[in-house]
Design a protein around this motif. Sequence first.
Motif, PDB file in Angstrom:
ATOM      1  N   MET A 171       0.779  -1.227  -0.055  1.00 39.15           N
ATOM      2  CA  MET A 171       0.049   0.058   0.007  1.00 39.15           C
ATOM      3  C   MET A 171       0.739   1.323   0.128  1.00 39.15           C
ATOM      4  SD  MET A 171      -3.267  -0.271   0.249  1.00 39.15           S
ATOM      5  CE  MET A 171      -4.237  -1.848  -0.265  1.00 39.15           C
ATOM      6  N   SER A 172       0.397   2.101  -0.553  1.00 37.59           N
ATOM      7  CA  SER A 172       1.223   3.475  -0.629  1.00 37.59           C
ATOM      8  C   SER A 172       1.442   4.344   0.651  1.00 37.59           C
ATOM      9  CB  SER A 172       0.169   4.253  -1.705  1.00 37.59           C
ATOM     10  OG  SER A 172      -0.867   4.581  -1.285  1.00 37.59           O
ATOM     11  N   LYS A 173       2.324   4.789   0.709  1.00 38.16           N
ATOM     12  CA  LYS A 173       2.936   5.468   1.858  1.00 38.16           C
ATOM     13  C   LYS A 173       2.551   7.103   1.542  1.00 38.16           C
ATOM     14  CE  LYS A 173       5.600   2.702   4.477  1.00 38.16           C
ATOM     15  NZ  LYS A 173       5.731   2.302   5.804  1.00 38.16           N
ATOM     16  N   ILE A 174       2.135   7.821   2.572  1.00 39.32           N
ATOM     17  CA  ILE A 174       1.975   9.324   2.073  1.00 39.32           C
ATOM     18  C   ILE A 174       3.352  10.084   2.602  1.00 39.32           C
ATOM     19  CG2 ILE A 174       0.446  11.145   2.680  1.00 39.32           C
ATOM     20  CD1 ILE A 174      -1.600   9.078   3.871  1.00 39.32           C
ATOM     21  N   LYS A 175       3.668  10.694   1.572  1.00 43.84           N
ATOM     22  CA  LYS A 175       4.983  11.489   1.900  1.00 43.84           C
ATOM     23  C   LYS A 175       4.510  12.900   2.319  1.00 43.84           C
ATOM     24  CE  LYS A 175       9.908  11.991   0.418  1.00 43.84           C
ATOM     25  NZ  LYS A 175      10.719  11.563  -0.626  1.00 43.84           N
ATOM     26  N   CYS A 176       5.063  13.230   3.154  1.00 46.65           N
ATOM     27  CA  CYS A 176       4.874  14.722   3.647  1.00 46.65           C
ATOM     28  C   CYS A 176       5.553  15.557   3.134  1.00 46.65           C
ATOM     29  CB  CYS A 176       4.877  14.714   5.174  1.00 46.65           C
ATOM     30  SG  CYS A 176       4.738  16.458   5.888  1.00 46.65           S
ATOM     31  N   GLN A 177       5.277  16.939   3.083  1.00 52.08           N
ATOM     32  CA  GLN A 177       6.374  17.767   2.499  1.00 52.08           C
ATOM     33  C   GLN A 177       7.554  17.941   3.222  1.00 52.08           C
ATOM     34  OE1 GLN A 177       2.925  20.705   2.618  1.00 52.08           O
ATOM     35  NE2 GLN A 177       4.082  21.921   0.743  1.00 52.08           N
ATOM     36  N   CYS A 178       7.572  17.838   4.334  1.00 49.35           N
ATOM     37  CA  CYS A 178       8.986  17.519   5.365  1.00 49.35           C
ATOM     38  C   CYS A 178       9.792  16.399   4.678  1.00 49.35           C
ATOM     39  CB  CYS A 178       8.317  17.679   6.827  1.00 49.35           C
ATOM     40  SG  CYS A 178       8.127  16.243   7.357  1.00 49.35           S
ATOM     41  N   GLY A 179       9.230  15.548   4.104  1.00 53.31           N
ATOM     42  CA  GLY A 179      10.279  14.533   3.746  1.00 53.31           C
ATOM     43  C   GLY A 179       9.784  13.223   4.541  1.00 53.31           C
ATOM     44  N   HIS A 180       9.124  13.137   5.407  1.00 55.99           N
ATOM     45  CA  HIS A 180       8.733  12.032   6.287  1.00 55.99           C
ATOM     46  C   HIS A 180       7.675  11.324   5.595  1.00 55.99           C
ATOM     47  CE1 HIS A 180       8.360   9.632   9.795  1.00 55.99           C
ATOM     48  NE2 HIS A 180       7.120   9.690   9.863  1.00 55.99           N
ATOM     49  N   GLU A 181       7.792   9.753   5.704  1.00 52.89           N
ATOM     50  CA  GLU A 181       7.052   8.881   5.131  1.00 52.89           C
ATOM     51  C   GLU A 181       6.058   8.338   6.091  1.00 52.89           C
ATOM     52  OE1 GLU A 181       8.682   5.880   2.707  1.00 52.89           O
ATOM     53  OE2 GLU A 181       8.798   7.084   0.871  1.00 52.89           O
ATOM     54  N   ASN A 182       4.726   8.632   5.737  1.00 47.10           N
ATOM     55  CA  ASN A 182       3.706   8.440   6.783  1.00 47.10           C
ATOM     56  C   ASN A 182       2.863   7.022   6.291  1.00 47.10           C
ATOM     57  OD1 ASN A 182       3.645  10.527   8.900  1.00 47.10           O
ATOM     58  ND2 ASN A 182       3.535  11.463   7.098  1.00 47.10           N
ATOM     59  N   PRO A 183       2.445   6.183   7.037  1.00 47.96           N
ATOM     60  CA  PRO A 183       1.623   4.941   6.597  1.00 47.96           C
ATOM     61  C   PRO A 183       0.117   5.556   6.107  1.00 47.96           C
ATOM     62  CG  PRO A 183       2.202   4.688   8.876  1.00 47.96           C
ATOM     63  CD  PRO A 183       2.527   6.094   8.512  1.00 47.96           C
ATOM     64  N   PHE A 184      -0.291   4.834   5.234  1.00 45.36           N
ATOM     65  CA  PHE A 184      -1.655   5.045   4.833  1.00 45.36           C
ATOM     66  C   PHE A 184      -2.694   5.339   5.693  1.00 45.36           C
ATOM     67  CE2 PHE A 184      -5.678   3.448   3.151  1.00 45.36           C
ATOM     68  CZ  PHE A 184      -6.056   4.494   2.189  1.00 45.36           C
ATOM     69  N   GLY A 185      -3.595   6.406   5.585  1.00 47.60           N
ATOM     70  CA  GLY A 185      -4.414   6.644   6.681  1.00 47.60           C
ATOM     71  C   GLY A 185      -4.280   7.566   7.728  1.00 47.60           C
ATOM     72  N   THR A 186      -2.868   8.240   7.578  1.00 43.25           N
ATOM     73  CA  THR A 186      -2.369   9.212   8.439  1.00 43.25           C
ATOM     74  C   THR A 186      -3.030  10.444   8.204  1.00 43.25           C
ATOM     75  OG1 THR A 186      -0.161   7.941   8.608  1.00 43.25           O
ATOM     76  CG2 THR A 186      -0.253  10.014   9.475  1.00 43.25           C
ATOM     77  N   VAL A 187      -3.574  11.342   9.462  1.00 45.05           N
ATOM     78  CA  VAL A 187      -4.153  12.525   9.145  1.00 45.05           C
ATOM     79  C   VAL A 187      -3.042  13.450   9.238  1.00 45.05           C
ATOM     80  CG1 VAL A 187      -5.797  14.020   9.890  1.00 45.05           C
ATOM     81  CG2 VAL A 187      -6.390  11.608   9.846  1.00 45.05           C
ATOM     82  N   LEU A 188      -2.273  13.433  10.433  1.00 41.97           N
ATOM     83  CA  LEU A 188      -1.358  14.479  10.827  1.00 41.97           C
ATOM     84  C   LEU A 188       0.073  13.890  10.515  1.00 41.97           C
ATOM     85  CD1 LEU A 188      -2.844  16.360  13.864  1.00 41.97           C
ATOM     86  CD2 LEU A 188      -3.248  16.856  11.538  1.00 41.97           C
ATOM     87  N   CYS A 189       0.942  14.431   9.897  1.00 44.15           N
ATOM     88  CA  CYS A 189       2.463  13.985   9.553  1.00 44.15           C
ATOM     89  C   CYS A 189       2.892  13.642  11.046  1.00 44.15           C
ATOM     90  CB  CYS A 189       3.197  14.982   8.750  1.00 44.15           C
ATOM     91  SG  CYS A 189       5.121  14.289   8.711  1.00 44.15           S
ATOM     92  N   GLU A 190       3.502  12.445  11.143  1.00 42.24           N
ATOM     93  CA  GLU A 190       4.024  11.944  12.393  1.00 42.24           C
ATOM     94  C   GLU A 190       5.218  12.669  12.942  1.00 42.24           C
ATOM     95  OE1 GLU A 190       3.449   7.129  12.098  1.00 42.24           O
ATOM     96  OE2 GLU A 190       5.150   8.107  10.866  1.00 42.24           O
ATOM     97  N   ALA A 191       5.952  13.291  11.803  1.00 43.82           N
ATOM     98  CA  ALA A 191       7.108  14.320  12.187  1.00 43.82           C
ATOM     99  C   ALA A 191       6.903  15.618  12.566  1.00 43.82           C
ATOM    100  CB  ALA A 191       8.118  13.985  11.086  1.00 43.82           C
ATOM    101  N   CYS A 192       6.160  16.421  11.412  1.00 40.99           N
ATOM    102  CA  CYS A 192       6.125  17.572  11.538  1.00 40.99           C
ATOM    103  C   CYS A 192       4.736  18.169  12.042  1.00 40.99           C
ATOM    104  CB  CYS A 192       6.652  18.290  10.213  1.00 40.99           C
ATOM    105  SG  CYS A 192       5.198  18.006   8.810  1.00 40.99           S
ATOM    106  N   GLY A 193       3.779  17.183  11.656  1.00 46.03           N
ATOM    107  CA  GLY A 193       2.324  17.474  12.042  1.00 46.03           C
ATOM    108  C   GLY A 193       1.448  18.424  11.174  1.00 46.03           C
ATOM    109  N   ARG A 194       2.083  18.264   9.907  1.00 48.40           N
ATOM    110  CA  ARG A 194       1.470  18.964   8.863  1.00 48.40           C
ATOM    111  C   ARG A 194       0.017  18.163   8.707  1.00 48.40           C
ATOM    112  NH1 ARG A 194       6.082  20.043   6.154  1.00 48.40           N
ATOM    113  NH2 ARG A 194       6.581  22.067   5.710  1.00 48.40           N
ATOM    114  N   PRO A 195      -1.056  19.046   8.348  1.00 50.85           N
ATOM    115  CA  PRO A 195      -2.291  18.083   7.990  1.00 50.85           C
ATOM    116  C   PRO A 195      -1.882  17.559   6.595  1.00 50.85           C
ATOM    117  CG  PRO A 195      -2.623  20.314   7.872  1.00 50.85           C
ATOM    118  CD  PRO A 195      -1.415  20.485   8.615  1.00 50.85           C
ATOM    119  N   LEU A 196      -2.480  16.176   6.787  1.00 52.27           N
ATOM    120  CA  LEU A 196      -2.440  15.192   5.533  1.00 52.27           C
ATOM    121  C   LEU A 196      -3.536  15.147   4.541  1.00 52.27           C
ATOM    122  CD1 LEU A 196       0.460  12.962   6.666  1.00 52.27           C
ATOM    123  CD2 LEU A 196       0.748  14.736   5.409  1.00 52.27           C
ATOM    124  N   THR A 197      -4.708  15.232   5.295  1.00 56.17           N
ATOM    125  CA  THR A 197      -6.059  15.134   4.445  1.00 56.17           C
ATOM    126  C   THR A 197      -6.543  16.330   4.018  1.00 56.17           C
ATOM    127  OG1 THR A 197      -7.039  15.032   6.532  1.00 56.17           O
ATOM    128  CG2 THR A 197      -6.377  12.788   5.753  1.00 56.17           C
TER     129      THR A 197
END
Lengths: 176, 553
Positions: free
Chosen positions: B1-27
């Motif tokens: 399944m695809s990962k969600i890459k945040c602008q900060c460069g962190h790869e988040n698992p599918f379904g993440t709402v807020l980036c685990e690292a920087c907290g940017r909203p992803l949805t």
Amino acid sequence: MAKANKKTKRLIIRAVVLILLALAIIFSIVSKDKVKVLEVGDKAPDFELVDLEGNKHRLSDYEGQGVFLNFWGTWCPPCKKEMPYIEDYYKEFTDKGVHVLSVNVGEPKLKVESFRNQYDLTFPVLIDKTKDVKEAYNIQPLPTTFLIDKNGKIVKILKSEMSKEEIKSYMESIQP
Amino acid sequence: MSKIKCQCGHENPFGTVLCEACGRPLTEEAEKSQVVDMRYEGSARRSQTYNKSIIDKIWNFFSSVKVGVSIIVAVLVTSAIGTIFPQKLYAPVTSVNATDAEYLAYYEKTYSFFGTLYYKLGFYDMYNSWWFKILIGMLGTSIIIASVDRVVPLYKSLKKQRTKRHVSFMKRQRIFGEGKAADPDESLMKAEAALKEMKYNVKMEDGAILAEKNRFSRWGPYVNHTGLIIFLFGVLLRGIPGFYVDETMWIREGELRNVTGAPGYFLKSKDFKLETYTKEDANAVFGEALDRNGPIVKNFQTDVTLYKEKEGSLPGSEDLEYVKDYSIVVNKPLKFDGYNVFQMDYRLSELKSMTMQLIEKSTDKSFGEFTIELDDPKGTYELDNGAKVELLEYYADYDGIKDGEPVSKSPIPNNPAFIFKMTTPEKPKGEKSFVAIQQTLETEENAYKVKFVSADTRDISGFTIRKDKTLYILLLGGIIFMIGVIMGSYWNHRRIWIQKGADQQLLVAAHTNKNWFSLKKELNAVKDASELPAYMDRQDKESKDERQEGAES
């Protein structure tokens, strides 16, 4: 490749957890008895009781032969009915290697003796005075009969009165 | 399944709402919202990740809190219904080994249609019904799966969180403030000192502060769930033979019998005592009460001897060894080998022996008395002057004559009857008579009769035999449960973020899982000490309905 491995691993873990939980539920439904209850196929627990003549009988003495183990009481009407039939086949089947042991559950000797004389019983009549054997065999209703084969395994447990024909076929079934 | 890459460069698992690292909203939804949902840190529930095979589908079903709550509601409702009519255990059905038909008859008779329904649906023995066990099993499954699915991502995202969060994360916190500071660097230094003073763990890097306190309280609900699971496991173990025994037995004075539920052990009852308070040992006030109420029981006691079957001996062999003497009193059970034998019940005055005498009817001359022990009567009783009485037959619980012969309906001497043969020098052939209580039958007129003189009675003690090896497991489960509750209730996870923005700006944000009031109090103290910009609590302004984030449990 690593991803596919991870996926299968996850699937296996989830499947194992779900199966374990399902087994736990099934176990809780199936396990009704808090005490180990004897079942067909179990080894019949050995015991030692004294008959009216004072002779000791052990179940293990009869290894290699079938044992027709009958629990009864003088006050129980179905026991009275089936006793003469057991007597009828006792002689015949002793020669064929089927032994009758009848266990009275904790009644006075006098009472058991008069009962035996009344019905002319010739097979060994044992008295389970402390009800220890009754407990070991989880006897609830009387009469209860255990059919034990030549290897000491329980073949059948009968918790009701038996007819004459049934007794014959049961004795045949444990003939060595 | 695809990962969600945040602008900060962190790869988040599918379904993440807020980036685990920087907290940017992803949805999109999170981006639009004014205040982000901080539950589980906006991390992806593990189950959301994949939804393909049947195993995953079942897993996801149990992972849902909605499903969990529905199961709890179902358990509550069925348990409530189970209290409407008495359970099987408390149904006053006479015989000990009552059949199902007797129970059905009881419920039908007492509660008519609803009673029948109650019986048919299995509510009358609810805790042993298959559907109730399945419900509890599903509850356990839901607790385990839902917890695992949440605690792992939560742990990961709390571990991975960066000190410096993205501005969009800060702005979407419930408590947020921004403004110009005279000297942002000095403010940060002062804030760090103030926060440390308040026992926060402070991390400072890259012009940003993350102050965190009591993160462990987030694990409270999961510790609590672990306790529940251990408890349920303990209850499950009760189904294994040897772990749990709860039996009853009756024992007569003088009787030696095996202990129900404890194979290999025997009890002999020596004496049952029932003592009442007497006026002599009561003072004036109680004396009055005794007059008013009649006798009041002071003590129920059975003196017993415990025996054990010798090693290697067989059931029935009566090859016993003495273990100990003990007086079982209410709440002072006999203890051995994990078993407890409690004094629970008693019956007084069951016939033990009967004393009779042989007399000549015409002269009332007695040939002497003899005593029949009802649990082991002898065959012949020799009397004076060469007379004897033979006991030919004995019926313990005489129940009339059926098919031409007397019958006994049980082996218990409730209504003893005897057939005697009386022999005297005058009648050497002997005479027969049938003797029951207040009744004598003779085939022909006899010259002699057996006359009742007196009876001896004995008491019966009712014991409950209990053994519970699961008790310590249940206790452990209960303690862990309580530790979890305390962890989650008395501590709150608080975080305060402070960072420098562009152009001498300072940004402040704060979050807690509960007790916002105290968080604000602490934040005020920091603010005063380090000249931070004013903040506002948006939820306070937007709605008074302060949402508790206790839904995590």
